[in-house]
Design an enzyme around this catalytic site. Structure first.
Site, PDB file in Angstrom:
ATOM      1  N   SER A  15      19.675  66.901  12.543  1.00 54.85           N
ATOM      2  CA  SER A  15      18.541  66.110  12.069  1.00 54.85           C
ATOM      3  C   SER A  15      18.986  64.758  11.545  1.00 54.85           C
ATOM      4  O   SER A  15      20.046  64.640  10.911  1.00 54.85           O
ATOM      5  CB  SER A  15      17.807  66.865  10.960  1.00 54.85           C
ATOM      6  OG  SER A  15      16.859  66.044  10.312  1.00 54.85           O
ATOM      7  N   TYR A  43      16.627  70.774   2.915  1.00 53.09           N
ATOM      8  CA  TYR A  43      16.653  70.851   4.382  1.00 53.09           C
ATOM      9  C   TYR A  43      17.765  69.961   4.937  1.00 53.09           C
ATOM     10  O   TYR A  43      18.587  70.401   5.751  1.00 53.09           O
ATOM     11  CB  TYR A  43      15.302  70.430   4.958  1.00 53.09           C
ATOM     12  CG  TYR A  43      15.342  70.172   6.445  1.00 53.09           C
ATOM     13  CD1 TYR A  43      15.469  71.232   7.348  1.00 53.09           C
ATOM     14  CD2 TYR A  43      15.268  68.874   6.951  1.00 53.09           C
ATOM     15  CE1 TYR A  43      15.527  71.003   8.713  1.00 53.09           C
ATOM     16  CE2 TYR A  43      15.331  68.641   8.320  1.00 53.09           C
ATOM     17  CZ  TYR A  43      15.455  69.695   9.196  1.00 53.09           C
ATOM     18  OH  TYR A  43      15.519  69.472  10.553  1.00 53.09           O
ATOM     19  N   LYS A  79       2.666  73.274  12.891  1.00 54.14           N
ATOM     20  CA  LYS A  79       3.549  72.784  11.832  1.00 54.14           C
ATOM     21  C   LYS A  79       2.810  72.317  10.584  1.00 54.14           C
ATOM     22  O   LYS A  79       3.438  72.053   9.558  1.00 54.14           O
ATOM     23  CB  LYS A  79       4.423  71.655  12.379  1.00 54.14           C
ATOM     24  CG  LYS A  79       5.442  72.128  13.404  1.00 54.14           C
ATOM     25  CD  LYS A  79       6.198  70.975  14.030  1.00 54.14           C
ATOM     26  CE  LYS A  79       7.104  70.268  13.062  1.00 54.14           C
ATOM     27  NZ  LYS A  79       8.245  71.083  12.622  1.00 54.14           N
TER      28      LYS A  79
END
Length: 327
Positions: free
Chosen positions: A116, A140, A178
């Site tokens: 990411s 995250y 999502k």
């Protein structure tokens, strides 16, 4: 089984699986967690040979009972940037990924995994792959950064392909489940249909030492079909192992995004709302992929123009918002 796709009922995993289907691959083990009921709708559009719950799957991997596949596309993760249970994040995104990585190393299986661009934190040092630019603003991002750093330790001794892709801001079909983590494109499409307005954040913070104006936060937005294309290019072309940025190399403002969605929909106008207090200090005002490493690896498939991608995405949503099975 031929290929394993984790997160196969999710946004990128579903698109990954459908792209494999279009190449003639249907012998696919789809791995996911269907606790959230509406995710099954994504998976129902995929041609697969088997499904397995993610917990059962990793148990078999750790016990040495999982048959050897041709390749593993590890797209599964908890991607909620508002989840602050660090232990949960590390179990889900770090320990799970380590177990799967070592399974692939042991059996010399090509391993493509999702990293990411959140691993660049605020981006103050740029967006080049490597420790000098990396940081984490939330659990995250830390879980993804920790795994990237682990991969870098084991990669020199690896005898099979390992490719990590730092996804920038991905948007496109099959992201409806999502919720608040869906892309700005999907959120604006729904906002315009419901209220006629595309609501963007007012400016907060700085970019390159200058105050951010309303709606002028800038991100490297990348179409999900391009993300999948990069994954498959590395696998099909036996691309060199490494951790690569996966973005277009060109940042667009949220104002530009809103204008593209309004143009594609033929209606709507921009409105601004206050920047949320909860996001201050935890939000990337600017991201832009450095594509040097990706291009040097040989990737030559390019990226879809944003206006073209938005037009295609809006048409897809207007037509029901799901792929059709087998098509």
């Amino acid at each position: 089984m031929s290929i394993i796709v984790t997160g196969a009922a999710g946004f990128i995993g579903c698109n990954n699986t459908i792209a494999l289907n279009k190449r003639g691959y249907t012998d696919i083990l789809a791995v996911d967690n269907l606790t959230k009921a509406d995710k099954f709708l994504n998976l129902s559009e995929c041609q697969i040979s088997d499904y397995m719950d993610k917990h059962d799957f990793i148990d078999l991997v750790r016990q040495g009972k999982m048959p050897r596949p041709e390749a593993v596309f590890h797209q599964g993760a908890c991607s909620d940037t508002m989840e602050y249970d660090v232990n949960f994040m590390m179990r889900t995104n770090y320990e799970y990924s380590k177990s799967l990585l070592h399974f692939c190393l042991q059996h010399r299986i090509p391993f493509m995994y999702a990293s990411s661009a959140s691993t660049y934190g605020g981006g103050k040092n740029g967006f080049r792959e490597g420790d000098e630019c990396e940081d984490a603003l939330n659990p995250y991002a830390f879980s993804k950064l920790a795994f990237d750093r682990y991969v870098r330790q084991v990669m020199p001794e690896a005898h099979s392909q390992i490719v990590g892709l730092k996804y920038f801001n991905v948007y496109g079909p099959q992201e409806h489940h999502k919720g608040k983590m869906a892309s700005i494109f999907y959120q604006l499409y729904n906002q315009i249909n419901e209220t006629g307005k595309a609501r963007l954040f007012r400016g907060w913070g700085e970019i390159a030492g200058k105050p951010v104006e309303d709606g002028e936060q800038r991100r490297d937005f990348v179409y999900v079909k391009d993300v999948v294309r990069v994954n498959l290019w590395f696998w099909e072309n036996h691309g060199p192992s490494g951790i690569y940025n996966c973005g277009t190399g060109h940042a667009h403002s949220y104002n530009e995004v809103a204008k593209a969605v309004i143009k594609a929909m033929g209606k709507g106008e921009i409105a601004y709302r206050d920047f949320p207090e909860v996001l201050k200090g935890k939000y990337q005002n600017f991201t832009e992929s450095d594509t040097t490493h990706l291009l040097a690896a040989g990737y030559d498939q390019g990226f879809t123009d944003m206006d073209e991608a938005v037009k295609e995405y809006v048409t897809f949503l207007d037509n029901g918002g799901y792929y059709e099975y087998g098509k």
